[in-house]
Design an enzyme around this catalytic site. Structure first.
Site, mmCIF file in Angstrom:
data_model
loop_
_atom_site.group_PDB
_atom_site.id
_atom_site.type_symbol
_atom_site.label_atom_id
_atom_site.label_comp_id
_atom_site.label_asym_id
_atom_site.label_seq_id
_atom_site.Cartn_x
_atom_site.Cartn_y
_atom_site.Cartn_z
ATOM 1 N N LYS A 144 52.077 22.213 27.329
ATOM 2 C CA LYS A 144 51.283 20.908 27.489
ATOM 3 C C LYS A 144 49.746 20.974 28.439
ATOM 4 O O LYS A 144 50.394 21.428 30.078
ATOM 5 C CB LYS A 144 52.111 19.992 28.252
ATOM 6 N N ASP A 164 58.784 15.727 32.650
ATOM 7 C CA ASP A 164 57.380 15.889 33.453
ATOM 8 C C ASP A 164 57.720 16.524 34.626
ATOM 9 O O ASP A 164 57.546 15.978 35.515
ATOM 10 C CB ASP A 164 56.392 15.889 33.461
ATOM 11 N N LYS A 209 53.966 23.100 31.443
ATOM 12 C CA LYS A 209 52.605 22.045 31.799
ATOM 13 C C LYS A 209 52.151 22.749 32.366
ATOM 14 O O LYS A 209 52.111 22.932 33.799
ATOM 15 C CB LYS A 209 52.758 21.066 31.704
#
Lengths: 488, 299, 302
Positions: free
Chosen positions: B235, B136, B199
């Protein structure tokens, strides 16, 4: 040991379970009398007709068919209430009654919403979130005007007109009643109103609210029935003001029949609004606006954005997104909280819509409907889309009053304006572009009473509503809505 | 696949997005659909601990929780992944071994992203070398605001290369982007540069994930799919702690992208406290009794 | 008239009579029908006046329609100056108008009053051109995140059946508020006293008013009102005659395209008869919505 099963494979469709709104708290009588002079009274003739749930084809309640004699009594009651009570009452006191009505509607909102959906077929999501709250807000807004009328008209001391005869349509039954009754009462007029024959029930529930609010007898009288009852009201010699919402054809008949009388008239009639999307628009929000513009209330909306004018350069992209969005619309039980598109109001209207769909196909336009399931009983029409529509096609010119969108293309600003205004109607228009100066040009060029820029089908009690050209005259809502009920 | 920085970015009307997002929340999710939805939510959670005070003990407990969400109920799905700092990847990997739970690691000078590209790539390589399944990363918001979108794009592309087979989630940190137009623009840049997921947030900045922000990102994913046929994952992270809200997110995914995305390969929730709320709802659905947090383990 | 001197007897000057024509699209055509009538005052003929036909009416409406958008797009300031200019031109020709009104049967005092009031009325409405919008517009406080405002827009083309008895003041009092907002007009002059309208056309023609904004017809209302009412390219009709039968006919046939019908019949000598509500009467209310982005200084809200 591990109690978990990783990466569970789900049934991908994930269909929502039925979520019907409860009807437990709905109190409906088996039949309803006329509401005259503050009380429910049987008609002289004793005739009744059935009010049918268009989603089940079952009769919900019987409603009284009024006749000329009943209308005469209602107008007499309204006249007496106007001359002796309502027009003489200080505005501040009139206002308090109207505030009471608004509050009672808010309290009974859920019951009203359920009845509205049962009687008219509109999804509970709309009757609950839009129709009923807006109707109550309308009364609340106009209540406050009752003692402030002198401020609305500089250099004038406006006075009431007298008895208002009002005829309203079936697409927003309670909301249209509110649009008509609230300003009439705030300005000191009394009312004889006829709801549409397929959707009388919430107006009759509103009559119960008038009783609970202790509104003086005769101030509002509700007579139910078919077109002849409406004609009896508007043609009655003791009516001072006629307000009609409905089709342009009937509006013209009323305008004709009032010729030579002193009655003042406002008309809110049909439309065939252009919803114009430019290539520099916020496309996803435009798609949402298009959907809201044409599929809101099954397309039974006079200001529906039934003509989509899309700039040719983004036509394919936009239509793909639109179809994708249409695929997610849920058609079915109006009382299910997840329903996006409810039942068509009547079998008659369904026939009209279906005949237009056939016309569109015959005219060579490309037809699209999602394959969503619809119930077996009841009157249903899936959201429908025609592409390749020419300005000269009937489906691009005539008001269908159903969930049917006609898509046309344009190349330049000038062409968009020309096509948008190329209609005898002039109720509303939509414009989608991210460029400010283009918005102001387009909104001022549209020959229409309401222009939504980067939004569509928004309503508010403070916002005047009404058309240009054959879409009628006069405004409802806002300060401008007062003048329809006053001698200025 | 050779990619280039897009030259055009669609614009967004905030009021329209907020209206659309609100409409998803009017969907009523009941009975079978609710139970199915709650199980999906559980299975899509990246159970996360990203604290300065994280310890080996904390990470171990988190991993145990990931595997044993609520042993009192049989047949529950596991969460999708645990999400930790790079120095805990090795430990986490060991703790979840034998399960299909992924280990995700934040990297690239998380959460600010203010460091040199070389250090960021080293950060990524370290996590990958220790076995991270997913990385991430954060984008360089300063460069983005300065107008250097090419830098932002190139950086993502470089990180993607450093990820090797690990899947790359690109954190836009939408709370620092200022407008939904920028959220859309950053989404398109990340997708074009090779993101496997986009995300919303680090969880360190407010606002974190919201439905309107997520909707704009989903629309970017959908448009990429329409244009290329390739799926990208989504996400939302931070601020989703109630199961009801999580179900609304799933409705939004279903109606914006389609049911193919209703799978933890394509959709995740970055959350720590959401899991217990979902568990409480599941038990409530099974027993009919409203639950108390005291009966659900906190790890 | 001055007495002729003896040595001028052989050169009597013959006065040049005016040919009274229509005013359509900024030009002065005769009626296409070739028909004329001769109204008389106390047995004296006022001359040959065009008896307008339905085709003249149609031509005038076409001219009015093509001029309307351009007129409406002029700035309010510009329309204001042009109305003021009309007053200036009228002032300069007051004596001619007084003389003409006298020849049409008004006494001197009333004729003078009629001309003076007409000039004043034009000034009055000239001043309103850039002000009525501020009186009647509104910003509407809707309960959602939208900017919502209502403004007046001109209706389009208006047919005026002008006053029979007040041939100048009545005509101007009817026309001025209609064109103030950007409408164009086709007006039918007083049948018995048509001269002032025709001379007014000359004034309009020299007042920077674009051709076609005001079109003036002479003739018989009974011949024309039904055609006007049925005409689909007219937006409104203003009727300033005391004729219930014609008014009813207009009201009935106007339903053809949901025309707006306004009954005037005011005492135009009353100063209160001039007011901005008459401008409003020939306007539509347009309401526009636009979203207002909600991002506060704290950055919250999105």
């Amino acid at each position: 040991m591990s109690a978990v099963s990783p990466n569970e494979k789900f049934e991908t469709s994930w269909d929502l379970a039925p979520a019907p709104e409860s009807t437990d708290h709905v109190n409906l009588e088996s039949h309803y009398d006329l509401f005259i002079d503050g009380e429910f009274r049987p008609s002289k003739s004793g005739n009744r007709f059935a009010s049918v749930n268009p989603a089940t084809e079952e009769t919900i309640a019987e409603v009284t068919e009024a006749d000329q004699a009943d209308v005469n009594v209602a107008i007499k009651a309204a006249r007496k209430a106007h001359d002796n009570v309502w027009s003489k009452m200080p505005g501040a006191e009139r206002g308090k009654y109207i505030y009471r009505i608004a509050r009672l509607m808010q309290e009974q909102a859920r019951e009203l919403a359920v009845i509205e959906s049962m009687d008219g077929g509109k999804p509970i999501r709309e009757s609950r979130d839009i129709d009923i709250p807006l109707a109550a807000a309308h009364f609340f807004y106009y209540a406050g005007w009752a003692d402030k009328l002198n401020y609305a008209f500089p250099n004038r001391r406006p006075t009431s007109l007298g008895v208002a005869g009002q005829v309203i349509p079936w697409n927003f039954p309670l909301l249209m009643a509110a649009w008509k009754i609230a300003p009439a009462l705030a300005t000191g007029n009394t009312v004889v109103i006829k709801p549409a024959e397929t959707t009388s029930l919430t107006a009759l529930k509103l009559a119960e609210i008038f009783q609970q609010a202790e509104l003086p007898p005769g101030v509002v009288n509700i007579v139910t029935g078919h077109g002849e009852v409406g004609a009896a009201i508007v043609n009655h010699s003791d009516v001072n003001k006629v307000a009609f919402t409905g089709s342009t054809d009937v509006g013209k008949i009323i305008q004709k029949s009032l010729a030579g009388s002193e009655k003042s008239l406002t008309l809110e009639l049909g439309g065939k609004a252009a919803n114009i999307v430019f290539e520099d628009a916020t496309i996803d929000q435009a798609v949402e606006g298009i959907v809201n513009g044409i599929y809101f209330n099954q397309g039974h909306v006079c200001c529906a954005g039934s003509r989509l004018l899309v700039q040719e350069s983004i036509h394919d992209e936009l239509v793909r997104k639109l179809k994708h969005r249409m695929d997610s619309l849920i058609v079915g039980d109006p009382l299910d909280k997840n329903t996006d598109i409810g039942a068509i109001n009547s079998s008659e209207q369904l026939n009209t819509i279906e005949s237009y769909i056939q016309i569109g196909k015959d005219e060579g336009a490309q037809f699209y409907q999602p394959s969503c399931p619809v119930p077996e009983k009841g009157f249903w029409c899936r959201p429908s889309l025609f592409t390749d529509v020419a300005q000269s096609n009937r489906i691009g010119q005539e008001e269908i009053f159903g969930p049917v969108l006609a898509v046309q293309t344009f190349r330049t600003v000038a062409e968009a304006i020309q096509k948008a205004n190329n209609t005898p109607y002039g109720l509303s228009a939509g414009v989608w572009t991210d460029k400010g100066s283009k918005i102001f040009n387009l909104t001022s060029q549209m020959r229409a009473g309401i222009v939504w820029a980067n939004t569509y089908n928004k309503f508010d009690p403070t916002s005047p509503f009404g058309g240009y050209k054959e879409s009628g005259f006069g405004r409802e809502g806002g300060l401008h809505g007062l003048s329809a009920y006053l001698k200025v | 696949m050779p990619t280039t920085l897009p030259s055009h970015f669609p614009t967004v009307d905030q009021v329209g997005v907020v209206e659309r997002a609100a409409r998803f929340t009017t969907r009523s999710i009941k009975k079978v659909a609710k139970m199915q939805g709650l199980r999906m939510v559980l299975n899509m959670i990246d159970l996360t601990t990203l604290e300065g005070m994280d310890t080996a003990g904390k990470v171990k407990h988190l991993c145990y929780k990931a595997r044993h969400l609520h042993d009192q109920v049989e047949g529950l799905p596991s969460v999708a992944a645990v999400c930790v700092y790079p120095n805990f990847v090795g430990l986490a990997k060991k703790e979840v071994s034998g399960s299909e739970i992924k280990v995700a690691s934040v990297a690239t000078a998380f959460p600010s992203g203010n460091s040199s590209l070389e250090l960021k790539l080293d950060d990524v390589r370290m996590a990958v070398d220790q076995g991270a399944d997913e990385i991430d990363m954060v984008i360089s918001r300063g460069r983005f605001h300065a107008g250097d979108t090419q830098y932002v794009f190139d950086e993502i592309a470089a990180v993607k290369e450093a990820c090797k087979t690990a899947r790359l989630k690109v954190i836009l940190e939408t709370g620092e982007l200022g407008t939904l137009d920028n959220v859309r623009k950053a989404s398109d840049i990340a997708i074009a540069a090779g993101a496997d997921f986009i995300k919303t947030s680090t969880g360190k900045i407010k606002p974190a994930a919201t439905m309107p922000v997520t909707l704009v990102m989903l629309e970017a994913i959908r448009d990429h799919f329409f244009a290329t046929g390739q799926m990208v994952g989504m996400k939302p992270a931070g601020g989703i702690s109630k199961s009801k809200l999580a179900l609304h997110y799933l409705i939004m995914v279903k109606e914006t992208l389609g049911p193919a995305w209703l799978d933890n390969h394509w959709f995740r929730f970055g959350a720590s406290s959401l899991a217990n709320d979902v568990l409480m709802q599941i038990v409530k659905q099974k027993t009919g009794a409203y639950q108390s947090a005291d009966y659900f383990s906190l790890d | 008239m001055a007495k002729k001197s003896k040595n001028e007897t052989n050169s009597v000057r013959v006065p040049v009579n005016k040919t009274y024509k229509l005013y359509i699209g900024g030009a002065f055509p005769r009626t296409e029908s070739g028909r004329f009538y001769s109204p008389e005052v106390d047995g004296v003929s006022l001359g040959s006046i065009c008896l307008s036909s339905r085709k003249d009416l149609r031509n005038a409406i076409v001219a009015a329609r093509s001029a309307q958008a351009g007129w409406a797009s002029r700035t309010a300031y510009n329309r204001s100056q042009i109305l003021y200019r009309i007053a200036e031109m009228l002032e300069g020709r007051s004596e001619q108008f007084v003389a003409e009104l006298k020849s049409q049967g008004l006494n001197v005092a009333r004729a003078k009053k009629e001309v003076a009031s007409s000039i004043d009325r034009l000034i009055y409405y000239a001043g309103w051109c850039d002000k009525y919008q501020q009186i009647f517009s509104s910003v509407n406080p809707v309960a959602s995140s939208h900017f919502n405002f209502s403004v007046l827009e001109p209706m389009g083309v208006v047919f005026v059946v002008a006053s029979e008895d007040s041939p100048l003041l009545g005509l101007i009092s009817a026309i001025a508020p209609i064109i103030a907002s950007g409408n164009s007009v086709v007006a039918l002059a007083s049948e018995s006293k048509p001269l002032s309208a025709i001379t007014l056309a000359e004034v309009l023609h020299t007042s920077d008013l674009p051709g076609g904004v005001v079109n003036l017809l002479t003739g018989n209302a009974g011949e024309l009102v039904e055609h006007a009412a049925k005409h689909l390219d007219l937006n409104a009709i203003a009727f300033d005659r005391d004729n219930a039968e014609q008014l009813e006919l207009i009201a009935r046939e106007s339903a053809a395209n949901v025309k707006r019908v306004r009954k005037l019949c005011l005492d135009w000598t009353d100063v209160e008869s001039a007011n901005p509500y008459l401008i409003h009467d020939y306007c539509e209310v347009k309401t526009t919505w636009h979203p207002i982005e909600k991002i506060s200084a704290s950055g919250s809200g999105y």
